[in-house]
Design an enzyme around this catalytic site. Structure first.
Site, PDB file in Angstrom:
ATOM      1  CD  GLU A   1      -3.177  -7.116   5.943  1.00  0.00           C
ATOM      2  OE1 GLU A   1      -2.454  -6.997   6.702  1.00  0.00           O
ATOM      3  OE2 GLU A   1      -4.303  -6.313   5.583  1.00  0.00           O
TER       4      GLU A   1
ATOM      5  CG  ASN B   1      -2.086  -0.997   0.921  1.00  0.00           C
ATOM      6  OD1 ASN B   1      -2.642  -0.779  -0.131  1.00  0.00           O
ATOM      7  ND2 ASN B   1      -2.771  -1.115   1.884  1.00  0.00           N
TER       8      ASN B   1
END
Length: 304
Positions: free
Chosen positions: A224, A189
């Protein structure tokens, strides 16, 4: 006052003065009309938006007919207009692009069922025969499906796990559960942005979903993390399957805007032979403990 989707009855026409939410319910839905329903992120009670038969703009500006509060959406991101060919969406030179079913488009005719992605926000376009039925099916899907990845959500997972644990204990049959966590996802990210991270999540979910049998459950657990419930699976069978999944994820990087993002996954396995009384929290805890060991042992591995 809005109700939860699917409960009935509040139907408001498109109102350009109230652009921060989606308005409409099912009363007088017409099959010739076009409709949008937001499937990610989900806010219960939003309902469905009736598209006007004129051009209107979607974006982050207050002046847009449909304002989307998403920092990855441009101020004037895209427009939708009604034409003799149907509803056409046009990208307005947005920073992050306009996507239809994960394909980047500059201009496209919308078809019923199309998923429109602007930044992190995803809408579903409805039109044509049985539009009210399409709406109810979409609302039901929202309740049990993760809008970003298209796999089952945590709510569905918990209900399914309760059922499988009950069946395992009643029939003294084995049951295994694998928790998967993408390695170094925060770094992904940070380096590629949240849109790159979202693309990784969607692609990895797609790869794993293709390997799941009909009697198994594959769900996004949060962030995740994903969970796979493996009925009738011994610990050794679960280990072998998890190794295949680990190799499937790490076999090639994820392509995002011309860049290949390397991805690996750590997996922890929980198991019961059916000869004990165990709660879903305990089952998840067993797998989570092994996932923690996999992370601390160097990642990109299976622990059981």
């Amino acid at each position: 006052m809005a109700k939860e989707p699917g409960t009935g009855a509040v139907h408001e026409a498109f109102d350009p003065q109230r652009t921060s939410r989606l308005h409409t319910t099912l009363t007088h839905m017409e099959e010739r009309g076009g409709y949008l329903i937001r499937i990610y992120p989900v806010e219960l009670g939003e309902g469905i938006l009736t598209l006007p038969e004129k051009k209107f703009v979607i974006g982050r500006e207050k002046e847009c007919e449909l304002m989307v509060e998403d920092q990855d959406v441009s101020r004037r991101h895209a427009s939708i207009e009604f034409t003799p060919r149907g509803y056409i969406i046009t990208d307005l030179n947005s920073t992050n692009g306009t996507f239809i079913n994960d394909d980047k488009v500059n201009r496209a005719v919308l078809k019923t069922g199309d998923l429109i992605r602007l930044g992190k926000t995803i809408f579903k376009f409805l039109r044509g025969d049985g539009v009210e039925k399409q709406y109810h099916e979409t609302v039901y899907s929202i309740m049990i499906t993760d809008g970003l990845t298209g796999v089952s959500n945590k709510r569905f997972l918990m209900e399914a796990l309760d059922r499988e644990l009950s069946r395992s204990q009643r029939h003294k049959r084995p049951l295994s559960l694998a928790i998967l966590d993408l390695d170094h996802f925060k770094s992904i990210n940070d380096k590629y942005g949240h849109l790159g991270g979202d693309m990784v999540l969607r692609e990895i979910a797609r790869r794993i979903k293709a390997a799941i049998r009909r009697d198994e459950v594959f769900a996004r657990y949060g962030g995740e993390e994903f969970v796979i419930v493996l009925p009738e699976s011994t610990l050794e069978q679960a280990r072998q399957f998890s190794e295949r999944v680990r190799e499937l994820v790490g076999s090639e990087g994820v392509r995002a805007d011309g860049i290949t993002i390397p991805v690996t996954v750590s997996i922890g396995i929980g198991h019961t032979d059916g000869g004990e009384s165990i709660s879903r929290e305990e089952m998840l805890g067993r797998a989570d403990k092994k996932l923690y060991e996999a992370k601390n042992s160097g990642r990109n591995r299976v622990m059981w």
